[in-house]
Design a protein around this motif. Structure first.
Motif, PDB file in Angstrom:
ATOM      1  N   CYS A   1      -9.111  -1.894   7.626  1.00 54.35           N
ATOM      2  CA  CYS A   1      -8.075  -2.726   7.016  1.00 54.35           C
ATOM      3  C   CYS A   1      -6.746  -1.971   6.973  1.00 54.35           C
ATOM      4  O   CYS A   1      -6.728  -0.761   6.707  1.00 54.35           O
TER       5      CYS A   1
ATOM      6  N   SER B   1      -6.454   8.495   8.170  1.00 48.53           N
ATOM      7  CA  SER B   1      -6.242   7.331   9.034  1.00 48.53           C
ATOM      8  C   SER B   1      -5.488   7.722  10.300  1.00 48.53           C
ATOM      9  O   SER B   1      -5.823   7.288  11.407  1.00 48.53           O
TER      10      SER B   1
ATOM     11  N   GLU C   1     -10.027   3.614   6.965  1.00 49.04           N
ATOM     12  CA  GLU C   1     -11.363   3.892   7.474  1.00 49.04           C
ATOM     13  C   GLU C   1     -12.243   2.647   7.475  1.00 49.04           C
ATOM     14  O   GLU C   1     -13.240   2.585   8.195  1.00 49.04           O
ATOM     15  N   ASP C   2     -11.871   1.651   6.658  1.00 47.57           N
ATOM     16  CA  ASP C   2     -12.638   0.402   6.628  1.00 47.57           C
ATOM     17  C   ASP C   2     -12.096  -0.626   7.610  1.00 47.57           C
ATOM     18  O   ASP C   2     -12.548  -1.775   7.640  1.00 47.57           O
TER      19      ASP C   2
ATOM     20  N   GLU D   1      -3.463  -0.317   5.563  1.00 52.51           N
ATOM     21  CA  GLU D   1      -3.095   0.240   4.263  1.00 52.51           C
ATOM     22  C   GLU D   1      -1.615   0.600   4.302  1.00 52.51           C
ATOM     23  O   GLU D   1      -1.149   1.236   5.242  1.00 52.51           O
TER      24      GLU D   1
END
Length: 217
Positions: free
Chosen positions: A59, A88, A56-57, A61
């Motif tokens: 980046c 995500s 969600e940021d 994962e």
């Protein structure tokens, strides 16, 4: 603190990957490699794979989950739909799967589009799981904060008591399977002097046929 790993290396030399020896369908090559890894890596989870999503940021994962089924339709795994990876996938369904098999010195990277499988298929798998694992699915609100390990065990015991007299445990609505439909599959075979073999299959949108090419290591 600095820890030097620059002298930690391995020379790969067990197998090779040549175009003349591989099938036109990457799923067949995946199956062959998986079966060979089973032989060399007895009693290990050869179906363990890394899954990378965009968080969600924004980046990437990555985490390890278990592959539970594969076919021409795609690769299936199960998780909590409300977990970090579930949220995500809901936002960006493109993900990457990665297998690394040390015994045969091989790696496979798969890019694909992800979607939920049908509810009855998730039910079928859920009822095959050990009862303790079924209960665990009710206990865990995956990726949410909890106060302590003791709290988690308390919740498990509460749900265990709740289901004690029930013959079957229903699948939580927030838990189920995803299928990853691949459009790119890369096969990496370790070679001496870091001259590794890399063969990539790409699926053509117009006819769903696979074309392959070799990449520089």
């Amino acid at each position: 603190m600095t820890f030097d790993l620059s002298n930690y290396r391995k020379n790969y030399k067990k197998n090779s990957l040549l175009e003349l020896d591989i099938p036109k369908n990457p799923l067949k090559l995946f199956h062959n490699w998986l079966e060979q890894e089973k032989i060399f890596s007895e009693n290990t989870e050869v179906n363990a794979m890394s899954i990378s999503t965009i968080g969600e940021d924004g980046c990437p994962e990555t985490r390890v989950v278990l592959l539970k089924e594969y076919s021409e339709k795609g690769f299936i795994f199960y998780t909590n739909y409300y977990s970090f990876k579930g949220r995500s996938i809901q936002k960006i369904p493109k993900i990457c799967l990665s297998f690394f098999w040390e015994k045969t010195e091989r790696q496979i990277i798969i890019k694909g589009i992800t979607s939920k499988i049908k509810k009855n298929k998730s039910d079928k798998y859920f009822y095959k799981r050990p009862k303790e694992n079924q209960i665990g699915s009710w206990v865990s609100r995956q990726s949410t904060k909890i106060p302590s390990k003791e709290y988690l065990l308390e919740q498990y015991n509460k749900w265990k008591d709740f289901f004690r007299k029930k013959k079957t445990i229903d699948r939580p609505f927030y838990w189920g399977g995803y299928i990853v439909k691949p459009y790119r599959m890369e096969f990496w075979q370790g070679q001496s002097h870091r001259l590794h073999d890399r063969i990539v299959y790409n699926k053509l949108e117009k006819n769903n046929k696979w074309i392959l090419c070799r990449l520089s290591p």
